[in-house]
Design an enzyme around this catalytic site. Structure first.
Site: not given
Ligand code: 0RA
Length: 631
Positions: A422, A495, A497, A499
């Site tokens: 990503e 990641d 997180d 998202d």
């Protein structure tokens, strides 16, 4: 025959029995597949099959399952009870023969739908052989009887415990810890099969109680597989009431239930003698052929449009096919493909005749379904044309691999890996961190489409998805071809997180809906980037799991440490990324598995679908594990 002769004869039989059970204990996998958690639960399913056989023969109405406090499990049915009279040849009670001689059960009983050669049907003697201890309690002939066994051998005589006017069998056993990797029963694994059995045996009452924690559930479906289909469509917009056909002929029983929803994927489950035929087979082929033919006939007869394809008619279809036949042949890699060739024609004829009648009697529903199917067909045609265009274009531009793909040098797929990464900066770092000999990197820049809410034409218009498809090489849907897979490991690296979690779920949804075989074949992985960096002096220690942080801090001594929380891959330099997420010897990967296909379908429907209410409920109920989504 002299007395002496008879005696040695019995001894010879006893030796055969012991050798039999010893063979099971020496090679348990030959009988139950493996000795993992799967094989362990298989023991319960084996005993359950005997109870459902009694139900199918019309002698049993309910089965109670109890996980006892000591970890053993009891399965009690109200069937005829295992016979207890003396077996003339063996000079032992019949129940002892059933429990100690391989495949003895069937000899007493002309079971109509004996399960042979498949996953189940090895007999309760196998369960006995693989149990530390087992007790059988039988109500039959006005009395209650009991016998105990250890590692397959009788350690007590068959004893009379009292009187009862009821009949039935209760088997309690503790699996042998010398045989199984673990012997702890998982409630969730058991209820999945119990529920399935209740759907497949219309009207049977199956209860379960877990004495370790008080959990309990009851399953009984008067609607049988029609209830099953409604359950599959539970969180979807259903387009009509479910349709159900049944036909009994030539000693066989055929049942089909189907219902369309407004989604874009299909969910067809098939069973033979209550075994889930994951690899399909003749019953499924018969169904598919007849469905496509019946719909094309209707379209033609009513001049509604052109011929449609199998993929088109299956869009949004949920269906359960259950056949019960006397001599099933199970084929395929996992012995879950029905091979009986006569079944195809019979199922096909039943489905074709009954569907035609249904469409004639329900023209409103027929027209509505056909509108959807024709829409699907147009979308597929548009997608095909678009694909052809891009294919020609990319051939002109030489090579059909996406420009963004940083491929590896290795051409042997079994040695190659693909990282789906990503974001631009992380992709840049990954390219430096990888070993270009065998590791390829595909950056994701734009948004990955939510395929749960999009039809095939939109899916194939999405750049990130088409790049993914051409990089992987297998194609999708009916064109899917595992032998064209370009990388043995496909690693999703996002990641850590919110998202990142979202993109990870979108990608998994895509793989689940369009390349399910890749997941089933064990090619899809999730890379775990580090969550923390703990710095001591110049040295940095990485922690990939939340629960490991405390331990790392203690190991390093708490003084002079600085803790850094990583949110994205972009915060790591190439060396750090190589060590933590890319290099095979030090990275952490999770293999994506489908433990329960029905649940996985529902999870994706709920997480990525239209309806907000079930999603809220799901996220609320799973608030703690939502980050570690296990398909
Ligand atoms: C052999 C013969 C008969 C029934 C069974 C076995 C039987 C086995 C199990 C195992 C669990 N529950 C069971 N229930 C029945 C037929 C008995 C008859 O003909 O009366």
């Amino acid at each position: 025959m002299t007395e002496n002769n008879e005696k040695s004869n019995y001894e010879a039989k006893d030796i055969t029995v012991l050798k039999n059970l010893e063979a099971v204990r020496l090679r348990p996998s030959m009988y139950i597949g493996d000795t993992t958690k799967r094989g362990l639960h298989h023991l319960v399913f084996e005993v359950l099959d005997n109870g459902t056989d009694e139900f199918l023969a019309g002698h049993c109405s309910k089965i109670d399952v109890v996980i006892n406090k000591d970890g053993s499990v009891s399965i009690e049915d109200d069937g005829r009870g295992i016979p207890v009279d003396l077996h003339p040849e063996m000079n032992k009670p019949a129940v002892e023969v059933v429990l100690t001689v391989l495949h003895a059960g069937g000899k007493f009983d002309n079971k109509t739908y004996q399960v042979s050669g498949g996953l189940h049907g090895v007999g309760v003697s196998v369960v006995n052989a693989l149990s530390g201890w087992l007790e059988a309690t039988i109500k039959r002939d006005g009395k209650i009887w009991n016998q105990r066994y250890e590692r397959g051998r009788a350690v007590s005589e068959l004893k009379e415990l009292g009187e009862s006017s009821e009949t039935g069998t209760k088997i309690t056993f503790l699996p042998d810890s010398e045989i199984f990797e673990e012997i702890i029963f998982d409630y969730e694994v058991l209820i999945q099969r119990l529920k399935e059995l209740a759907f497949l045996n219309k009207g049977i009452k199956i209860n379960i109680k877990d004495e370790r924690n008080g959990k309990n559930d009851e399953y009984c479906y008067e609607g049988g597989i029609l209830s099953f289909v409604k359950f599959l469509n539970e969180n979807k917009n259903q387009l009509h009431d479910g349709i159900y056909f049944e036909k009994k002929q030539e000693g066989m029983d055929f049942e089909i239930a189907l219902q369309y929803n407004d989604g874009y994927t299909d969910n067809i489950l098939s069973f033979c003698n209550t075994i889930n035929t994951i690899e399909g087979g003749t019953h499924e082929e018969g169904f598919r052929t007849a469905l496509t033919r019946s719909i094309n006939d209707y379209i033609k007869k009513n001049k509604l449009g052109d011929n449609v394809s199998g993929d088109d008619v299956r869009e949004g279809l949920s269906c359960v096919i259950s056949v019960k036949i006397p001599e099933p042949q199970f084929e395929g890699q996992t012995k879950t493909k029905l091979g009986n060739s006569e079944v195809k024609g019979i199922v096909s004829k039943i489905v074709y005749d009954k569907l035609n009648t249904y469409f004639e009697e329900n023209p409103g529903i027929a027209k509505q379904l056909i509108r959807k199917i024709i829409d699907a067909s147009r979308a597929r045609e548009a997608a095909r044309k678009a694909r052809e265009l891009t294919r020609r274009k990319s051939v002109l531009e030489s090579g059909s691999l996406p420009g963004k793909l940083a491929d590896c040098q290795e051409k042997d797929p079994s040695k190659s890996e693909l990282f789906i990464v990503e974001g631009d900066s992380a992709a840049g770092t990954s390219k430096m961190a990888r070993d270009r000999k065998f590791q390829a990197v595909l950056p994701l820049r734009g948004k990955v489409l939510n395929v749960e809410k999009a039809r095939i034409d939109k899916v194939l218009a999405n750049n990130e998805i088409t790049n993914l498809i051409s990089a992987i090489g297998t194609g999708i849907g009916e064109e899917f071809d595992l032998s064209k897979l370009r990388y043995n490991k496909i690693i999703i690296l996002c990641d850590s997180d919110i998202d990142g979690a979202h993109i990870q779920t979108l990608l998994l949804t895509f793989f689940f809906r369009y390349m399910k075989e890749l997941i089933e074949n064990g090619n899809v992985y999730i890379g775990l980037p580090p969550l923390y960096g703990v710095k001591k002096g110049k040295k940095i220690h990485f922690v990939t799991k939340e629960e490991d942080l405390e331990g790392t801090l203690e190991n390093l001594g708490k003084d002079g440490l600085t803790i850094q929380r990583f949110k994205g891959l972009g915060e790591l330099n190439d060396d750090q990324l190589r060590v933590t997420a890319i290099a095979p010897e030090s990275r952490d990967l999770i293999k994506v598995k489908i433990e329960d296909g029905i649940k996985a379908d529902q999870i994706f429907t709920i997480l990525m679908g239209e309806e907000v209410a079930p999603r809220r409920k799901f996220i609320f109920e799973n608030a703690k594990n939502v980050k570690h989504l296990d398909v």
